[in-house]
Design a protein around this motif. Structure first.
Motif, PDB file in Angstrom:
ATOM      1  N   ILE A 136       0.832  -1.207   0.000  1.00 37.09           N
ATOM      2  CA  ILE A 136       0.000   0.000   0.000  1.00 37.09           C
ATOM      3  C   ILE A 136       0.866   1.257   0.000  1.00 37.09           C
ATOM      4  CG2 ILE A 136      -1.654   1.332   1.367  1.00 37.09           C
ATOM      5  CD1 ILE A 136      -2.811  -1.399   2.271  1.00 37.09           C
ATOM      6  N   PHE A 137       1.750   1.359   1.007  1.00 34.48           N
ATOM      7  CA  PHE A 137       2.552   2.576   1.123  1.00 34.48           C
ATOM      8  C   PHE A 137       3.589   2.687   0.014  1.00 34.48           C
ATOM      9  CE2 PHE A 137       1.370   2.027   5.716  1.00 34.48           C
ATOM     10  CZ  PHE A 137       0.446   3.051   5.708  1.00 34.48           C
ATOM     11  N   GLY A 138       4.212   1.571  -0.362  1.00 38.48           N
ATOM     12  CA  GLY A 138       5.184   1.607  -1.452  1.00 38.48           C
ATOM     13  C   GLY A 138       4.544   1.904  -2.790  1.00 38.48           C
ATOM     14  N   GLY A 139       3.350   1.380  -3.000  1.00 43.75           N
ATOM     15  CA  GLY A 139       2.650   1.642  -4.257  1.00 43.75           C
ATOM     16  C   GLY A 139       2.244   3.089  -4.392  1.00 43.75           C
ATOM     17  N   PHE A 140       1.685   3.656  -3.317  1.00 39.35           N
ATOM     18  CA  PHE A 140       1.308   5.063  -3.385  1.00 39.35           C
ATOM     19  C   PHE A 140       2.524   5.965  -3.522  1.00 39.35           C
ATOM     20  CE2 PHE A 140      -2.781   3.920  -1.090  1.00 39.35           C
ATOM     21  CZ  PHE A 140      -3.539   4.048  -2.233  1.00 39.35           C
ATOM     22  N   GLY A 141       3.586   5.631  -2.816  1.00 31.48           N
ATOM     23  CA  GLY A 141       4.808   6.440  -2.914  1.00 31.48           C
ATOM     24  C   GLY A 141       5.423   6.393  -4.298  1.00 31.48           C
ATOM     25  N   ALA A 142       5.451   5.202  -4.885  1.00 31.13           N
ATOM     26  CA  ALA A 142       6.028   5.068  -6.224  1.00 31.13           C
ATOM     27  C   ALA A 142       5.164   5.773  -7.270  1.00 31.13           C
ATOM     28  CB  ALA A 142       6.182   3.595  -6.579  1.00 31.13           C
ATOM     29  N   LEU A 143       3.859   5.674  -7.132  1.00 31.69           N
ATOM     30  CA  LEU A 143       2.985   6.379  -8.080  1.00 31.69           C
ATOM     31  C   LEU A 143       3.101   7.890  -7.914  1.00 31.69           C
ATOM     32  CD1 LEU A 143      -0.211   4.146  -7.956  1.00 31.69           C
ATOM     33  CD2 LEU A 143       1.409   4.379  -9.848  1.00 31.69           C
ATOM     34  N   ARG A 144       3.315   8.347  -6.693  1.00 32.69           N
ATOM     35  CA  ARG A 144       3.464   9.776  -6.468  1.00 32.69           C
ATOM     36  C   ARG A 144       4.726  10.312  -7.129  1.00 32.69           C
ATOM     37  NH1 ARG A 144       4.512  12.178  -0.667  1.00 32.69           N
ATOM     38  NH2 ARG A 144       5.547  10.182  -0.672  1.00 32.69           N
ATOM     39  N   TYR A 145       5.783   9.473  -7.158  1.00 36.54           N
ATOM     40  CA  TYR A 145       7.020   9.883  -7.820  1.00 36.54           C
ATOM     41  C   TYR A 145       6.968   9.711  -9.332  1.00 36.54           C
ATOM     42  CZ  TYR A 145       9.321  10.344  -3.328  1.00 36.54           C
ATOM     43  OH  TYR A 145       9.667  10.744  -2.071  1.00 36.54           O
ATOM     44  N   GLY A 146       5.869   9.179  -9.838  1.00 38.68           N
ATOM     45  CA  GLY A 146       5.708   9.066 -11.281  1.00 38.68           C
ATOM     46  C   GLY A 146       6.324   7.816 -11.889  1.00 38.68           C
ATOM     47  N   MET A 147       6.542   6.791 -11.105  1.00 34.87           N
ATOM     48  CA  MET A 147       7.126   5.554 -11.632  1.00 34.87           C
ATOM     49  C   MET A 147       6.071   4.762 -12.383  1.00 34.87           C
ATOM     50  SD  MET A 147       9.429   4.233  -8.501  1.00 34.87           S
ATOM     51  CE  MET A 147      10.596   5.310  -7.698  1.00 34.87           C
ATOM     52  N   ARG A 148       6.511   4.098 -13.427  1.00 40.35           N
ATOM     53  CA  ARG A 148       5.615   3.266 -14.230  1.00 40.35           C
ATOM     54  C   ARG A 148       6.359   2.011 -14.643  1.00 40.35           C
ATOM     55  NH1 ARG A 148       2.357   6.228 -12.404  1.00 40.35           N
ATOM     56  NH2 ARG A 148       1.014   7.670 -13.489  1.00 40.35           N
ATOM     57  N   GLY A 149       5.604   0.972 -14.975  1.00 43.79           N
ATOM     58  CA  GLY A 149       6.154  -0.243 -15.551  1.00 43.79           C
ATOM     59  C   GLY A 149       7.067  -1.018 -14.613  1.00 43.79           C
ATOM     60  N   ARG A 150       8.198  -1.423 -15.147  1.00 44.80           N
ATOM     61  CA  ARG A 150       9.135  -2.267 -14.423  1.00 44.80           C
ATOM     62  C   ARG A 150       9.693  -1.562 -13.191  1.00 44.80           C
ATOM     63  NH1 ARG A 150      12.826  -6.650 -16.680  1.00 44.80           N
ATOM     64  NH2 ARG A 150      11.204  -6.537 -18.226  1.00 44.80           N
ATOM     65  N   GLU A 151       9.937  -0.275 -13.319  1.00 46.76           N
ATOM     66  CA  GLU A 151      10.460   0.497 -12.192  1.00 46.76           C
ATOM     67  C   GLU A 151       9.466   0.495 -11.029  1.00 46.76           C
ATOM     68  OE1 GLU A 151      12.610   4.830 -11.656  1.00 46.76           O
ATOM     69  OE2 GLU A 151      10.908   4.647 -13.039  1.00 46.76           O
ATOM     70  N   LEU A 152       8.185   0.623 -11.343  1.00 47.40           N
ATOM     71  CA  LEU A 152       7.145   0.592 -10.320  1.00 47.40           C
ATOM     72  C   LEU A 152       7.091  -0.765  -9.630  1.00 47.40           C
ATOM     73  CD1 LEU A 152       4.532   1.893  -9.026  1.00 47.40           C
ATOM     74  CD2 LEU A 152       3.295   0.775 -10.873  1.00 47.40           C
ATOM     75  N   VAL A 153       7.117  -1.834 -10.415  1.00 45.84           N
ATOM     76  CA  VAL A 153       7.036  -3.183  -9.854  1.00 45.84           C
ATOM     77  C   VAL A 153       8.252  -3.481  -8.981  1.00 45.84           C
ATOM     78  CG1 VAL A 153       7.006  -5.638 -10.447  1.00 45.84           C
ATOM     79  CG2 VAL A 153       5.579  -4.033 -11.712  1.00 45.84           C
ATOM     80  N   ASN A 154       9.440  -3.098  -9.438  1.00 48.41           N
ATOM     81  CA  ASN A 154      10.647  -3.336  -8.648  1.00 48.41           C
ATOM     82  C   ASN A 154      10.612  -2.560  -7.335  1.00 48.41           C
ATOM     83  OD1 ASN A 154      11.778  -5.075 -10.500  1.00 48.41           O
ATOM     84  ND2 ASN A 154      12.952  -3.476 -11.532  1.00 48.41           N
ATOM     85  N   ASN A 155      10.187  -1.317  -7.393  1.00 48.29           N
ATOM     86  CA  ASN A 155      10.151  -0.492  -6.194  1.00 48.29           C
ATOM     87  C   ASN A 155       9.114  -1.009  -5.197  1.00 48.29           C
ATOM     88  OD1 ASN A 155      10.190   1.519  -4.278  1.00 48.29           O
ATOM     89  ND2 ASN A 155      10.356   3.163  -5.767  1.00 48.29           N
ATOM     90  N   VAL A 156       7.944  -1.360  -5.670  1.00 47.88           N
ATOM     91  CA  VAL A 156       6.895  -1.869  -4.783  1.00 47.88           C
ATOM     92  C   VAL A 156       7.309  -3.219  -4.204  1.00 47.88           C
ATOM     93  CG1 VAL A 156       4.510  -2.687  -4.676  1.00 47.88           C
ATOM     94  CG2 VAL A 156       5.041  -0.581  -5.885  1.00 47.88           C
ATOM     95  N   GLY A 157       7.899  -4.071  -5.004  1.00 50.69           N
ATOM     96  CA  GLY A 157       8.363  -5.367  -4.512  1.00 50.69           C
ATOM     97  C   GLY A 157       9.419  -5.226  -3.431  1.00 50.69           C
ATOM     98  N   LYS A 158      10.334  -4.300  -3.642  1.00 49.99           N
ATOM     99  CA  LYS A 158      11.376  -4.077  -2.649  1.00 49.99           C
ATOM    100  C   LYS A 158      10.797  -3.553  -1.346  1.00 49.99           C
ATOM    101  CE  LYS A 158      14.281  -0.683  -3.135  1.00 49.99           C
ATOM    102  NZ  LYS A 158      15.381   0.186  -3.562  1.00 49.99           N
ATOM    103  N   SER A 159       9.857  -2.625  -1.432  1.00 49.62           N
ATOM    104  CA  SER A 159       9.261  -2.098  -0.206  1.00 49.62           C
ATOM    105  C   SER A 159       8.406  -3.155   0.494  1.00 49.62           C
ATOM    106  CB  SER A 159       8.433  -0.855  -0.505  1.00 49.62           C
ATOM    107  OG  SER A 159       7.304  -1.172  -1.277  1.00 49.62           O
ATOM    108  N   MET A 160       7.798  -4.061  -0.258  1.00 46.70           N
ATOM    109  CA  MET A 160       7.019  -5.131   0.347  1.00 46.70           C
ATOM    110  C   MET A 160       7.909  -6.087   1.129  1.00 46.70           C
ATOM    111  SD  MET A 160       4.281  -6.023  -2.662  1.00 46.70           S
ATOM    112  CE  MET A 160       3.599  -7.440  -1.842  1.00 46.70           C
TER     113      MET A 160
END
Length: 78
Positions: free
Chosen positions: A35-59
């Motif tokens: 939840i928090f990693g997804g919202f944070g990554a979307l707020r920074y404008g991440m999309r695609g693979r970068e978004l998935v990697n960032n959310v996975g790492k925060s999870m």
């Protein structure tokens, strides 16, 4: 008063309780990390693979941290 037939079964061992506490904490931490990693990554404008990697790492980080603290707390209660 009659004695009940059958023996008393033992509950889970302390190590089993610690494992269960870690797994519950890991699942809760993964959910909050998503939840928090997804919202944070979307707020920074991440999309695609970068978004998935960032959310996975925060999870994984959130799950590991919260799971460790839950395991420690369960171990203290044993």
């Amino acid at each position: 008063m009659p004695v009940p037939v059958g023996g008393y079964s033992q509950g889970p061992s302390c190590f089993d309780r610690i494992k269960t506490g870690f797994m519950i904490g890991f699942c809760v931490g993964m959910a909050s990390g998503a939840i928090f990693g997804g919202f944070g990554a979307l707020r920074y404008g991440m999309r695609g693979r970068e978004l998935v990697n960032n959310v996975g790492k925060s999870m994984v980080q959130g799950g590991g941290t919260f799971g460790t603290f839950m395991a420690i707390g369960t171990g203290i209660r044993c």
